[in-house]
Design a protein around this motif. Sequence first.
Motif, PDB file in Angstrom:
ATOM      1  N   PHE A   1       0.832  -1.200   0.000  1.00  0.00           N
ATOM      2  CA  PHE A   1       0.000   0.000   0.000  1.00  0.00           C
ATOM      3  C   PHE A   1       0.871   1.256   0.000  1.00  0.00           C
ATOM      4  N   THR A   2       1.899   1.257   0.836  1.00  0.00           N
ATOM      5  CA  THR A   2       2.780   2.426   0.940  1.00  0.00           C
ATOM      6  C   THR A   2       3.498   2.696  -0.374  1.00  0.00           C
ATOM      7  N   VAL A   3       4.085   1.670  -0.956  1.00  0.00           N
ATOM      8  CA  VAL A   3       4.847   1.825  -2.202  1.00  0.00           C
ATOM      9  C   VAL A   3       3.930   2.257  -3.351  1.00  0.00           C
ATOM     10  N   ALA A   4       2.770   1.601  -3.470  1.00  0.00           N
ATOM     11  CA  ALA A   4       1.856   1.921  -4.568  1.00  0.00           C
ATOM     12  C   ALA A   4       1.275   3.324  -4.432  1.00  0.00           C
ATOM     13  N   THR A   5       1.043   3.766  -3.187  1.00  0.00           N
ATOM     14  CA  THR A   5       0.532   5.115  -2.963  1.00  0.00           C
ATOM     15  C   THR A   5       1.520   6.167  -3.452  1.00  0.00           C
ATOM     16  N   VAL A   6       2.779   5.961  -3.159  1.00  0.00           N
ATOM     17  CA  VAL A   6       3.825   6.877  -3.642  1.00  0.00           C
ATOM     18  C   VAL A   6       3.858   6.869  -5.166  1.00  0.00           C
ATOM     19  N   ALA A   7       3.742   5.689  -5.783  1.00  0.00           N
ATOM     20  CA  ALA A   7       3.755   5.591  -7.239  1.00  0.00           C
ATOM     21  C   ALA A   7       2.580   6.346  -7.856  1.00  0.00           C
ATOM     22  N   CYS A   8       1.409   6.275  -7.233  1.00  0.00           N
ATOM     23  CA  CYS A   8       0.241   7.018  -7.723  1.00  0.00           C
ATOM     24  C   CYS A   8       0.509   8.520  -7.714  1.00  0.00           C
TER      25      CYS A   8
ATOM     26  N   TRP B   1      -3.680  17.197  -6.485  1.00  0.00           N
ATOM     27  CA  TRP B   1      -4.177  15.818  -6.405  1.00  0.00           C
ATOM     28  C   TRP B   1      -3.075  14.846  -5.996  1.00  0.00           C
ATOM     29  N   ARG B   2      -1.826  15.181  -6.302  1.00  0.00           N
ATOM     30  CA  ARG B   2      -0.708  14.300  -5.933  1.00  0.00           C
ATOM     31  C   ARG B   2      -0.534  14.257  -4.405  1.00  0.00           C
ATOM     32  N   ILE B   3      -0.721  15.394  -3.764  1.00  0.00           N
ATOM     33  CA  ILE B   3      -0.625  15.443  -2.302  1.00  0.00           C
ATOM     34  C   ILE B   3      -1.805  14.711  -1.672  1.00  0.00           C
ATOM     35  N   MET B   4      -2.989  14.864  -2.280  1.00  0.00           N
ATOM     36  CA  MET B   4      -4.165  14.153  -1.788  1.00  0.00           C
ATOM     37  C   MET B   4      -3.910  12.654  -1.727  1.00  0.00           C
ATOM     38  N   MET B   5      -3.332  12.122  -2.793  1.00  0.00           N
ATOM     39  CA  MET B   5      -3.073  10.686  -2.852  1.00  0.00           C
ATOM     40  C   MET B   5      -1.917  10.275  -1.942  1.00  0.00           C
TER      41      MET B   5
ATOM     42  N   ALA C   1      -0.274   7.427   2.471  1.00  0.00           N
ATOM     43  CA  ALA C   1       0.892   6.670   2.927  1.00  0.00           C
ATOM     44  C   ALA C   1       1.079   6.761   4.441  1.00  0.00           C
ATOM     45  N   VAL C   2       0.553   7.814   5.065  1.00  0.00           N
ATOM     46  CA  VAL C   2       0.751   8.012   6.509  1.00  0.00           C
ATOM     47  C   VAL C   2       0.103   6.886   7.320  1.00  0.00           C
ATOM     48  N   PRO C   3      -1.211   6.603   7.146  1.00  0.00           N
ATOM     49  CA  PRO C   3      -1.782   5.490   7.913  1.00  0.00           C
ATOM     50  C   PRO C   3      -1.213   4.138   7.510  1.00  0.00           C
ATOM     51  N   ALA C   4      -0.775   3.997   6.248  1.00  0.00           N
ATOM     52  CA  ALA C   4      -0.186   2.730   5.807  1.00  0.00           C
ATOM     53  C   ALA C   4       1.114   2.452   6.543  1.00  0.00           C
ATOM     54  N   ILE C   5       1.946   3.478   6.684  1.00  0.00           N
ATOM     55  CA  ILE C   5       3.214   3.320   7.418  1.00  0.00           C
ATOM     56  C   ILE C   5       2.933   3.028   8.889  1.00  0.00           C
ATOM     57  N   PHE C   6       1.925   3.705   9.438  1.00  0.00           N
ATOM     58  CA  PHE C   6       1.563   3.461  10.839  1.00  0.00           C
ATOM     59  C   PHE C   6       1.129   2.009  11.039  1.00  0.00           C
ATOM     60  N   LEU C   7       0.311   1.489  10.119  1.00  0.00           N
ATOM     61  CA  LEU C   7      -0.121   0.090  10.203  1.00  0.00           C
ATOM     62  C   LEU C   7       1.076  -0.843  10.080  1.00  0.00           C
ATOM     63  N   TRP C   8       1.969  -0.538   9.169  1.00  0.00           N
ATOM     64  CA  TRP C   8       3.177  -1.334   8.937  1.00  0.00           C
ATOM     65  C   TRP C   8       3.976  -1.490  10.237  1.00  0.00           C
ATOM     66  N   ILE C   9       4.134  -0.381  10.947  1.00  0.00           N
ATOM     67  CA  ILE C   9       4.938  -0.392  12.179  1.00  0.00           C
ATOM     68  C   ILE C   9       4.173  -1.027  13.344  1.00  0.00           C
ATOM     69  N   SER C  10       2.925  -0.597  13.541  1.00  0.00           N
ATOM     70  CA  SER C  10       2.169  -1.037  14.720  1.00  0.00           C
ATOM     71  C   SER C  10       1.760  -2.507  14.644  1.00  0.00           C
ATOM     72  N   SER C  11       1.667  -3.078  13.438  1.00  0.00           N
ATOM     73  CA  SER C  11       1.240  -4.472  13.324  1.00  0.00           C
ATOM     74  C   SER C  11       2.277  -5.451  13.861  1.00  0.00           C
ATOM     75  N   THR C  12       3.503  -4.983  14.111  1.00  0.00           N
ATOM     76  CA  THR C  12       4.514  -5.869  14.686  1.00  0.00           C
ATOM     77  C   THR C  12       4.171  -6.254  16.123  1.00  0.00           C
TER      78      THR C  12
END
Length: 457
Positions: free
Chosen positions: A94-101, A177-181, A185-196
């Motif tokens: 999710f994080t990587v694809a969001t940046v690509a969008c 629109w690029r900033i909107m998308m 990445a912010v909640p995706a990174i949070f999920l990535w870290i907190s899911s550990t």
Amino acid sequence: MQKEKSGPKKNNAFLNYTSYIIALGGFLFGYDTGVINGALTFISRPDQLGASPTVQGLISSALVLGCMFGALAVTTLADNLGRKKLLQWVAAIFTVATVACSLSINAWMLIISRFILGLSVGCASSLSPLYLDEISPDRLKTKNVNKNAIAIVMGQLTAFTVNAILGSLWPDWHPIWRIMMLAAAVPAIFLWISSTNIPNSPFWYLLERQRDRAQRVFKKLGFPKLDIRENINEAKQSIRQGEKTDWHLIFSSKAAIYILGAGLTIGFIQQASGINTVMYYGSIILEKVGLGSGASLYGNVLIGIVSSIAIFAGRRVVEHLSPYRLLTIGLASNVISLGLLSWVMKTTPLAPGMNNILILIILAYFLATQQGLISPVTWMLLSEMFPQQLRTTFNAISTAMIWLTNFGISLVFPLLIAQLGTAGVFFIFTFANLGCIGLSAVFANSRLIKRAAAKFE
């Protein structure tokens, strides 16, 4: 089908933490399905990607097509990787694809990036309610699974709010629109870290024949002994069934065919109601009926607020009344609201300003019913209606049906708007909801589903 049991009266702090982290998968799902509503107006500018109605449909539906494949992949990935590791992979992709969008230089790059993003969103849409169901004692299953539905709506509200703020602060800077998308990445990174810090599904440990680890996790999550024993028995049965069940055997069983048909029908009904035409194309719809671009963005925030209030208000109702009855009530309400909306858009009975307010009120009523009743009920049914040995597979297939229906509607909606106008499109959805009432009477039948499921217990 899960049975209600009594359990400890106090909730478990670790279970609460775990359930909210898992529900972040639903938040990501909501944010990225909602962010296109608002961003699409800027994407379509001639100095940006210049998206025509056809390309707008492809940009919106590319994510949904990816979601369908992502949901189907959960069947294999959740069992092979485990629920926790798959959730972490979802957050990473999710994080990587969001940046690509956000960095897309043309429409096709955006379409491909959103398709990849959809793979992770689709996984989350099927994985989160399944994971929440498996980490919850029986008395808390409905409450915790409903957190996923709440997170979806809160994600959409967040996307609408971010879009409105950014779009009003920098209305003439079209690359906004690029900033909107990128904000997703912010909640995706949070999920990535907190899911550990969360446990794997104890039921998955049982399927992997790691009973000691499962017992420790069950106790940490506050499962009563009776629930633990039932999970152990269900896991044993699921392992036995898994060793001998194949698709030929499933399709030779009338009970299995009916349960799968019920799941596919419930998935279809959720999207055929027309909800995501508003969630994806709300800005375009509101501009078509006369609101300016800025007012349309804030109109979306109103849509998000109504959806959020509705799902919180409807939570108690969903937890205590028959979900099958609520599904029919919600669909009947949709017939009334969408029929009225079509008539108001077609005839414009009031002065333009008042007519726009009336349209927003009717849209709010439609969203309140859909988000407060139909959406949470369908997610809850798909998480618990299937027998344990068929749950992962049938849940994934039924979720894929949600995304397949969503894809078709998202793809053609801009073209339908261009050809039939907003009134004509909502007139079609009025009759779609009427048809869904008939489908639910045949396939979303509580008595028949329970009877079919009992054959596997």
